[in-house]
Design a protein around this motif. Structure first.
Motif: not given
Ligand code: FES
Length: 137
Positions: A53, A84, A123, A125-126, A129-130
């Motif tokens: 990552d 990140m 942000e 993307y994260e 993913r969450e």
């Protein structure tokens, strides 16, 4: 004007005329398009993450003034290898340090455009993913 700022000005012009990391990154983990609300200029940032990552490669495309293009060119090289979290911790001062010149308050928005677009993209993307994690677990 000092010799030092002349050198930085030349560097900015060089990055503007020959932007590094310009163009769409074919294999990217995420991309994001954002604009400078002051002028409407748009920049799209592409980021590829490695297995850990970390940012393996970043690129950008779009139009804008010399300051925005040069800072996008410098930033996409600068963030290589970052996590990140490290990307999110970057601030206005870091971008201004890369540029190496004083910019007027109006131009600060130009200077930080690529940084903001990269951070917003990361942000989003994260966040996605969450959601993916919580819905597949
Ligand atoms: Fe639009 Fe600088 S004038 S990004």
């Amino acid at each position: 004007m000092s010799m030092g700022s002349d050198m930085y000005r030349e560097q900015i012009l060089d990055h503007y005329k020959n932007p590094r990391n310009y163009g769409e990154l074919e294999e990217h983990t995420f991309s994001h398009l954002g604009e400078n609300p002051m002028c409407g200029d748009e920049i799209e940032v592409f980021v590829r993450l490695d297995d850990e990552d970390r940012i393996e490669y970043a690129s950008f495309q779009g139009d804008g003034c010399a300051i925005s293009q040069a800072s996008a060119s410098m930033l996409t090289s600068h963030i290589r290898g970052m996590s990140m979290e490290e990307l999110q911790e970057l601030g206005t001062d870091d971008v201004l340090d890369l540029l190496g010149i004083e910019v007027t308050p109006m131009r600060v928005k130009c200077a930080v455009l690529a940084e903001k677009v990269a951070q917003d993209g990361a942000e989003i993307y994260e966040g996605e993913r969450e959601v993916e994690k919580t819905t597949t677990e």
